[in-house]
Enzyme design. Sequence first.
Site, PDB file in Angstrom:
ATOM      1  CE  LYS A  49      -3.314  -2.173   3.161  1.00 46.76           C
ATOM      2  NZ  LYS A  49      -3.946  -1.982   4.515  1.00 46.76           N
ATOM      3  CD  GLU A 105       8.210  -0.553  -2.827  1.00 45.31           C
ATOM      4  OE1 GLU A 105       7.437   0.188  -2.187  1.00 45.31           O
ATOM      5  OE2 GLU A 105       8.463  -1.702  -2.468  1.00 45.31           O
ATOM      6  CG  ASP A 106       6.499   2.996   0.641  1.00 43.71           C
ATOM      7  OD1 ASP A 106       6.951   2.002   0.042  1.00 43.71           O
ATOM      8  OD2 ASP A 106       5.967   2.919   1.762  1.00 43.71           O
ATOM      9  CB  ILE A 107      10.544   3.165   2.147  1.00 47.23           C
ATOM     10  CG1 ILE A 107      11.845   3.281   2.953  1.00 47.23           C
ATOM     11  CG2 ILE A 107       9.703   2.005   2.649  1.00 47.23           C
ATOM     12  CD1 ILE A 107      11.632   3.744   4.406  1.00 47.23           C
ATOM     13  CG  ASP A 109      13.724  -0.815   5.789  1.00 42.17           C
ATOM     14  OD1 ASP A 109      14.828  -0.761   6.298  1.00 42.17           O
ATOM     15  OD2 ASP A 109      12.666  -0.637   6.434  1.00 42.17           O
ATOM     16  N   GLY A 111      15.974  -3.992   1.093  1.00 40.26           N
ATOM     17  CA  GLY A 111      16.198  -4.218  -0.336  1.00 40.26           C
ATOM     18  C   GLY A 111      15.547  -5.500  -0.837  1.00 40.26           C
ATOM     19  CB  THR A 113      10.309  -5.166  -1.260  1.00 39.05           C
ATOM     20  OG1 THR A 113       9.971  -5.559   0.071  1.00 39.05           O
ATOM     21  CG2 THR A 113       9.048  -4.981  -2.076  1.00 39.05           C
ATOM     22  CE  LYS A 137      13.638   3.543   7.865  1.00 40.13           C
ATOM     23  NZ  LYS A 137      12.990   2.592   8.770  1.00 40.13           N
TER      24      LYS A 137
HETATM   25  C1  PRP Z   1       7.284  -1.611   2.907  1.00 42.66           C
HETATM   26  C2  PRP Z   1       7.528  -0.697   1.717  1.00 42.66           C
HETATM   27  C3  PRP Z   1       8.298  -1.550   0.757  1.00 42.66           C
HETATM   28  C4  PRP Z   1       9.041  -2.501   1.652  1.00 42.66           C
HETATM   29  C5  PRP Z   1      10.474  -2.114   1.727  1.00 42.66           C
HETATM   30  O1  PRP Z   1       6.131  -2.355   2.669  1.00 42.66           O
HETATM   31  O2  PRP Z   1       6.333  -0.229   1.160  1.00 42.66           O
HETATM   32  O3  PRP Z   1       7.445  -2.245  -0.115  1.00 42.66           O
HETATM   33  O4  PRP Z   1       8.435  -2.445   2.958  1.00 42.66           O
HETATM   34  O5  PRP Z   1      11.175  -2.911   2.644  1.00 42.66           O
HETATM   35  P1  PRP Z   1      12.397  -3.832   2.258  1.00 42.66           P
HETATM   36  O6  PRP Z   1      13.367  -3.025   1.430  1.00 42.66           O
HETATM   37  O7  PRP Z   1      12.977  -4.189   3.617  1.00 42.66           O
HETATM   38  O8  PRP Z   1      11.887  -5.028   1.519  1.00 42.66           O
HETATM   39  P2  PRP Z   1       5.281  -3.051   3.818  1.00 42.66           P
HETATM   40  O9  PRP Z   1       5.649  -4.505   3.874  1.00 42.66           O
HETATM   41  O10 PRP Z   1       5.423  -2.260   5.079  1.00 42.66           O
HETATM   42  O11 PRP Z   1       3.821  -2.976   3.260  1.00 42.66           O
HETATM   43  P3  PRP Z   1       2.904  -1.679   2.961  1.00 42.66           P
HETATM   44  O12 PRP Z   1       3.534  -0.934   1.793  1.00 42.66           O
HETATM   45  O13 PRP Z   1       1.585  -2.276   2.594  1.00 42.66           O
HETATM   46  O14 PRP Z   1       2.866  -0.834   4.211  1.00 42.66           O
END
Ligand code: PRP
Length: 186
Positions: A49, A105-107, A109, A111, A113, A137
């Site tokens: 989301k 993507e929003d973030i 973290d 890597g 995902t 990050k």
């Molecule tokens: C968050 C974010 C990325 C992912 C990044 O999603 O939106 O998709 O984590 O993290 P990573 O680099 O450690 O993989 P989240 O699982 O929180 O789901 P959401 O977007 O539905 O809040």
Amino acid sequence: MNISLPNSVERVLLDEATIQQRVQQMADIISTDYAGLRNEEFLLVGVLKGSFMFMADLARRLTVPHRVDFIALSSYEDSAEATGAVRMIMDTRVDVARRHVLIVEDIVDTGYTLQYLYRIFGARQPASLRTAVLLSKPDQRKVEVPVDYLGFQIPDVWVVGYGLDFADRFRTLPYIAMLKPSVYSK
Ligand code: PRP
């Protein structure tokens, strides 16, 4: 400007104007890079989301024709932190083959995902595959993944707002804020 912050918020890290200015800059660069493509050739894929706000603001600032689509992912709760196991719970409606695909993507973290997304979408014969990510990050990174368009690098703190959540709260704040450590270390 004085804004009243929710109790759980420590301080604002990126205010609304700063985010919007950066999103505009990113949209300008992306519009230049993808100039000349037709609507059906350029596909933005938002990762739900967290990306929904960034996607909406970025897409409406693009001056090049494009389509939008979304995917939803889920981590395997028990093992995700150790292994980065991710699974898709909703796929795109549009076939990505032969299209220029920009993952939004929003973030980034750990890597994991983005690594998963490069693997999945890379195997579908897109014309090209790039990523636009609002936040990174770097201190949290477990696997190196390329990011083509990055908004901001941020420190290793829990951030909420502008799509990002804590327990599905705070996503619709127009700014990005640091959560009080007492909230997430309970
Ligand atoms: C968050 C974010 C990325 C992912 C990044 O999603 O939106 O998709 O984590 O993290 P990573 O680099 O450690 O993989 P989240 O699982 O929180 O789901 P959401 O977007 O539905 O809040």
